[in-house]
Design an enzyme around this catalytic site. Structure first.
Site: not given
Lengths: 364, 273
Positions: B97, B220, B248
């Protein structure tokens, strides 16, 4: 869900590892405007407004996977009609097959959310108020130093010189009168002595207002003189040790440190019933520091409010304004140690850059 | 040692010290412990380095700077400093991320330090800029996230005032907070979230020269598929892999697939070299 759980006064929800709803009770469905059956097999994302969605995937899910449970997390849900409902959620992660099932209990918190909103607003307001106050206090401190500095300068440079020349002329008149045997000789001698005493008082007053030698001779010399002046007549042995951290002490940090030491000395000499006080000035790579140690009754929680006293609160505030910090160590009957530290590269507030300093340094 | 980046970032090193280094960077809202299901698989043939971003996990609270860490550049500077201090070379950087964005930015600061970038669920920009770019969120939605974080901070703030945390007068509180996984000090989470979700790093992509692997999850809802494709188009030398994993956090929900995909990529990279 069994009939009774279906109607429990909270929302219950189970998610598979992929975040799909595998069980939901009727209370939650009703609250969000869905039939429970409609929600089965749907992704939890359907019930999460955008903020909740990121928070859930980025924070809550990993947290659940590692910790096994979370409690009292604020996680608003979205109704069928797109309204946002404030919710608190408790969740546990239960091993199931190869993955984990998450069981969640939701509690609507509409009333509480309103209080929290107010609390949050009040907190923000208090914080901005506090920073306004701190800025104001800092401004006042700076202006006071400037005023003191300019008064000290006027006293020292113009008033003291005028009285000095008055004294000199009186002495000359007295010498003439004495040589001529005039009867005013005694009176002139007395006047010259008075002028001398006044000159001394003006100089001391100027020094008390602002230690001009801080700029001229540095922190150590100024501290030494301050210690001597304050200790005079008290019978307390005051020692100043350590090298000068700032030979060319022309910045706000050294003035703040000087004021801190001055205040600590006042306290030690006036209230702590100490017999011995040590002031240590020093520095390391990134910090200048001053330590004031006494062997008194262990009272360094601050002097009572008296005119001219800075007080501990203001000491902390002024140290903070130049990025410094204060540490106190004390115990009843075992003296007190006050340590002030200021980082070397400090943002210089107005006092160093103000017109007051310019006028003083031009004489230095 | 107090000031060393190793201590500051609570660095944990395992695996083979002579093997190529694999540096794992966690994302927002977590700490290095998210790698627990993935990192051990690489220990036999890699030097595995885990760390916490400042302000997260068990990093030193005093090292966190509200100004330095107001943007992701500050976090990227930390990574470069860490790599240089550890003397790592040809690092394979694995970021999740926002951790992956931090890696991209770090690769621009020290071009020689990285050999490959592995980007899990990455996004250079979470905001929508129609008609050309859809990060997935409107500004108002991301501001809603910040309010949500603030709200969840409130619970901390009520008994863990920032002053207490900074003064260290009650170390047991700090200890307690740090022991708890994925915790952040009050205010830090909010600032990190703003730096993460309101920033736009699309402009920096063209400069990245380190070959990268983009790992795009299915469904996601934080980093949607079109974002992975955008990255693939704008990152020179990138490979796009669509995972079967949903959500995610594939490194937590689907560790086996995550490990396999990274392994395959590194194997191919070694063969190509």
């Amino acid at each position: 869900m069994t009939d009774s759980i279906d109607r429990w006064p909270c929302g219950l929800l189970s998610l598979d590892p992929g975040g799909r709803i595998v069980a939901v009770n009727r209370s939650l469905g009703d609250g969000l405007g869905y039939l429970a059956e409609e929600l089965l097999g749907q992704s939890i994302d359907r019930l999460l407004p955008a903020g909740s969605r990121i928070f859930f995937h980025a924070h809550l899910q990993p947290l659940l996977a590692v910790k096994g449970q979370v409690a009292e997390v604020y996680l608003p849900l979205k109704t069928r009609h797109g309204e946002t409902l404030p919710m608190l959620v408790n969740a546990t992660s239960v091993a199931e097959g190869e993955g984990h099932r998450s069981d969640c209990a939701f509690f609507p918190t509409t009333m509480r959310a309103r209080y929290e909103e107010r609390l949050l607003a009040a907190k923000c307001e208090a914080e901005s108020e506090r920073s306004r106050n701190a800025a104001l206090a800092e401004r006042i401190a700076v202006m006071r130093e400037q005023l003191r500095q300019s008064l000290a300068h006027t006293l020292h440079e113009s008033l003291a010189q005028e009285i000095g020349s008055l004294k000199w002329r009186l002495e000359a008149l007295h010498a003439g009168a004495a040589a001529a045997g005039t009867e005013s000789a005694n009176e002139l001698a007395e006047l010259a002595r008075t002028a001398g005493a006044t000159l001394e008082r003006v100089r001391r007053l100027s020094y008390e207002l602002h230690p001009l030698e801080l700029q001229q001779l540095g922190l150590r010399a100024a501290t030494q003189r301050c210690a001597r002046a304050l200790a005079a007549g008290t019978g307390v042995a005051v020692e100043v040790v350590g090298g000068d951290p700032l030979p060319a002490a022309r910045d706000a940090a050294s003035l703040v440190l000087f004021r801190v030491v001055e205040e600590a000395l006042r306290n030690a000499l006036g209230h702590a019933r100490a017999s011995r006080v040590t002031v240590e000035i020093g520095h390391d790579a990134g910090t200048i520091m001053a330590t004031v140690r006494d062997d008194g009754i262990g009272m360094c929680a601050g002097t009572p409010d008296e005119p001219g006293s800075l007080g501990l609160l203001e000491i902390r505030q002024r140290l903070a304004s130049v990025g410094g910090a204060l540490a106190l160590r004390t115990a009843p009957g075992r003296g007190c140690t006050l340590e002030a530290r200021i980082p070397r590269a400090v943002p210089e507030p107005g006092v160093a850059a103000g017109p007051g300093r310019a006028s003083v340094s031009s004489t230095g | 040692m107090q000031d060393s980046p190793i201590r500051r970032h609570h660095v944990q090193i395992s695996g083979d010290p002579r093997a190529p280094a694999l540096l794992f960077a966690h994302g927002f809202g977590c700490d290095q412990r998210v790698w627990r299901f993935v990192a051990p698989a690489f220990e036999p043939d890699h030097r595995v380095v885990l760390f916490d971003h400042l302000g997260s996990g068990r990093s030193s609270p005093d090292a966190y700077s509200p100004t330095r860490h107001a943007t992701l550049q500050g976090y990227a500077d930390d990574v470069v400093e860490l790599i240089e201090r550890l003397g790592l070379r040809d690092v394979v950087f694995v970021g999740h991320s926002v951790g992956s964005t931090i890696g991209l930015l770090a690769s621009l600061k020290n071009r020689g330090a990285f050999s490959r970038l592995v980007l899990l669920a990455p996004s250079p920009c979470y905001l929508n800029f129609p008609p050309d770019y859809f990060g997935g969120f409107e500004r108002s939605e991301l501001e809603e996230l910040l309010r949500l974080i603030e709200r969840n901070d409130l619970a901390w703030a009520s008994f863990l005032a920032p002053v207490v945390m900074k003064n260290g007068e009650r170390p047991e509180l700090r200890e307690e907070l740090q022991q708890s996984f994925c915790s952040m000090e009050p205010g830090v989470a909010h600032r990190f979230a703003a730096a993460t979700f309101l920033s736009d790093h699309r402009g920096e992509l063209e400069g990245v020269r380190v070959p990268s692997l983009i790992m795009q999850c299915r469904d996601d809802s934080v980093a949607p598929p079109q974002v992975g494709e955008y990255l693939h188009r704008h990152l020179a030398g990138s490979t796009l892999r669509r995972l079967a994993a949903t959500g995610h956090c594939p490194h937590m929900s689907h560790p086996e697939e995550t490990v396999d995909v990274i392994r395959d990529y590194l194997r191919e990279a070694a063969m190509a070299a």
